[in-house]
Design a protein around this motif. Structure first.
Motif, PDB file in Angstrom:
ATOM      1  N   ILE A 117      40.557  38.612  29.411  1.00  0.00           N
ATOM      2  CA  ILE A 117      40.431  39.436  30.602  1.00  0.00           C
ATOM      3  C   ILE A 117      40.828  40.986  30.337  1.00  0.00           C
ATOM      4  CG2 ILE A 117      41.095  39.732  33.017  1.00  0.00           C
ATOM      5  CD1 ILE A 117      39.736  37.134  32.562  1.00  0.00           C
ATOM      6  N   VAL A 118      40.183  41.827  30.617  1.00  0.00           N
ATOM      7  CA  VAL A 118      40.562  42.924  30.171  1.00  0.00           C
ATOM      8  C   VAL A 118      40.375  44.273  31.325  1.00  0.00           C
ATOM      9  CG1 VAL A 118      39.973  45.327  28.544  1.00  0.00           C
ATOM     10  CG2 VAL A 118      39.458  43.108  27.779  1.00  0.00           C
ATOM     11  N   LEU A 119      41.581  44.749  31.695  1.00  0.00           N
ATOM     12  CA  LEU A 119      41.670  45.926  32.730  1.00  0.00           C
ATOM     13  C   LEU A 119      41.992  47.167  32.386  1.00  0.00           C
ATOM     14  CD1 LEU A 119      43.686  42.898  33.681  1.00  0.00           C
ATOM     15  CD2 LEU A 119      43.170  43.967  35.828  1.00  0.00           C
ATOM     16  N   ARG A 120      41.676  48.234  32.877  1.00  0.00           N
ATOM     17  CA  ARG A 120      41.832  49.532  32.557  1.00  0.00           C
ATOM     18  C   ARG A 120      42.449  50.267  33.702  1.00  0.00           C
ATOM     19  NH1 ARG A 120      36.522  51.535  29.073  1.00  0.00           N
ATOM     20  NH2 ARG A 120      37.017  50.561  27.181  1.00  0.00           N
TER      21      ARG A 120
ATOM     22  N   ARG B 261      41.405  48.961  37.303  1.00  0.00           N
ATOM     23  CA  ARG B 261      40.116  48.251  37.525  1.00  0.00           C
ATOM     24  C   ARG B 261      39.748  47.343  36.419  1.00  0.00           C
ATOM     25  NH1 ARG B 261      36.705  49.824  41.564  1.00  0.00           N
ATOM     26  NH2 ARG B 261      34.944  49.734  40.249  1.00  0.00           N
ATOM     27  N   LEU B 262      39.292  46.184  36.951  1.00  0.00           N
ATOM     28  CA  LEU B 262      38.964  45.015  36.009  1.00  0.00           C
ATOM     29  C   LEU B 262      37.720  45.638  35.191  1.00  0.00           C
ATOM     30  CD1 LEU B 262      39.187  41.928  34.789  1.00  0.00           C
ATOM     31  CD2 LEU B 262      37.777  41.415  36.685  1.00  0.00           C
ATOM     32  N   TYR B 263      37.791  45.554  33.928  1.00  0.00           N
ATOM     33  CA  TYR B 263      36.713  46.291  33.015  1.00  0.00           C
ATOM     34  C   TYR B 263      35.760  45.111  32.418  1.00  0.00           C
ATOM     35  CZ  TYR B 263      34.702  48.869  29.250  1.00  0.00           C
ATOM     36  OH  TYR B 263      33.835  49.344  28.309  1.00  0.00           O
ATOM     37  N   ARG B 264      36.367  43.898  31.902  1.00  0.00           N
ATOM     38  CA  ARG B 264      35.522  43.095  31.097  1.00  0.00           C
ATOM     39  C   ARG B 264      36.135  41.845  31.139  1.00  0.00           C
ATOM     40  NH1 ARG B 264      36.223  45.518  25.871  1.00  0.00           N
ATOM     41  NH2 ARG B 264      37.630  44.286  25.399  1.00  0.00           N
ATOM     42  N   VAL B 265      35.273  40.587  31.204  1.00  0.00           N
ATOM     43  CA  VAL B 265      35.591  39.582  30.765  1.00  0.00           C
ATOM     44  C   VAL B 265      34.753  38.712  30.036  1.00  0.00           C
ATOM     45  CG1 VAL B 265      35.856  37.098  31.900  1.00  0.00           C
ATOM     46  CG2 VAL B 265      36.507  39.102  33.399  1.00  0.00           C
ATOM     47  N   SER B 266      35.163  38.169  28.773  1.00  0.00           N
ATOM     48  CA  SER B 266      34.396  37.594  27.993  1.00  0.00           C
ATOM     49  C   SER B 266      34.812  36.113  27.857  1.00  0.00           C
ATOM     50  CB  SER B 266      34.745  38.052  26.553  1.00  0.00           C
ATOM     51  OG  SER B 266      34.504  39.271  26.418  1.00  0.00           O
ATOM     52  N   ALA B 267      33.634  35.192  27.914  1.00  0.00           N
ATOM     53  CA  ALA B 267      33.870  33.748  27.651  1.00  0.00           C
ATOM     54  C   ALA B 267      33.298  33.341  26.286  1.00  0.00           C
ATOM     55  CB  ALA B 267      33.041  33.053  29.025  1.00  0.00           C
ATOM     56  N   TRP B 268      34.277  32.669  25.734  1.00  0.00           N
ATOM     57  CA  TRP B 268      34.105  32.259  24.333  1.00  0.00           C
ATOM     58  C   TRP B 268      33.668  31.152  24.318  1.00  0.00           C
ATOM     59  CZ3 TRP B 268      33.868  35.022  19.568  1.00  0.00           C
ATOM     60  CH2 TRP B 268      34.369  36.367  19.748  1.00  0.00           C
ATOM     61  N   GLU B 269      32.661  30.400  24.064  1.00  0.00           N
ATOM     62  CA  GLU B 269      32.213  28.718  24.097  1.00  0.00           C
ATOM     63  C   GLU B 269      32.453  28.198  22.677  1.00  0.00           C
ATOM     64  OE1 GLU B 269      27.566  28.244  23.160  1.00  0.00           O
ATOM     65  OE2 GLU B 269      28.105  28.770  25.172  1.00  0.00           O
ATOM     66  N   SER B 270      32.768  29.008  21.649  1.00  0.00           N
ATOM     67  CA  SER B 270      32.907  28.586  20.230  1.00  0.00           C
ATOM     68  C   SER B 270      33.734  29.724  19.696  1.00  0.00           C
ATOM     69  CB  SER B 270      31.735  28.092  19.641  1.00  0.00           C
ATOM     70  OG  SER B 270      31.037  29.102  19.213  1.00  0.00           O
ATOM     71  N   ASP B 271      34.112  29.306  18.329  1.00  0.00           N
ATOM     72  CA  ASP B 271      34.850  30.312  17.613  1.00  0.00           C
ATOM     73  C   ASP B 271      34.175  31.520  17.378  1.00  0.00           C
ATOM     74  OD1 ASP B 271      37.334  29.040  17.687  1.00  0.00           O
ATOM     75  OD2 ASP B 271      36.908  27.999  15.750  1.00  0.00           O
TER      76      ASP B 271
END
Length: 127
Positions: A39-42, A108-118
């Motif tokens: 979760i990245v906020l700016r 502001r919420l800037y980015r959400v990344s979902a890693w399903e594997s390494d």
């Protein structure tokens, strides 16, 4: 300084099962992942104590949201009724829900990344 900002990031995780409809591959079968979530906020201004936002506040809100998906079958969550619970859509789901809490005039919420594997992730972000 023009176009400058502060950025914070938290990393957490959850486990869940899903299947991808109409995928025509092994992911069409029921399976699970241990997703890592970023979760990245700016923001452009720090508050009166010199922080953008308390990490604890971001972690608490994220944990509360992830409790709704952790150890669940994602295909049964209403958001995924008409879209596959892919990593892309999981990132979008988490983004839209967290944006309700963290979007304001200073943050502001800037980015959400979902890693399903390494070595594979999907990101939903704002320009």
């Amino acid at each position: 300084m023009k176009n400058t900002f502060y950025e914070i990031k938290i990393i957490t995780d959850f486990s869940a099962a899903h299947h991808l409809r109409d995928f025509r591959g092994k992911c069409e079968n029921l399976h699970g992942h241990n997703w890592k979530i970023e979760i990245v906020l700016r923001g452009t201004e720090l508050n009166e104590i010199g922080v953008l936002v308390d990490f604890g506040e971001v972690k608490q809100a994220t944990r509360a949201l992830l409790s709704e998906v952790d150890h669940h079958y994602l295909n049964e969550i209403p958001f995924f009724a008409d879209r596959n619970p892919s990593s892309e859509n999981i990132a979008r789901y988490l983004f839209e829900r967290l944006a309700e809490k963290f979007d304001n005039d200073k943050l502001r919420l800037y980015r959400v990344s979902a890693w399903e594997s390494d070595d594979a992730c999907a990101t939903f972000m704002r320009e």
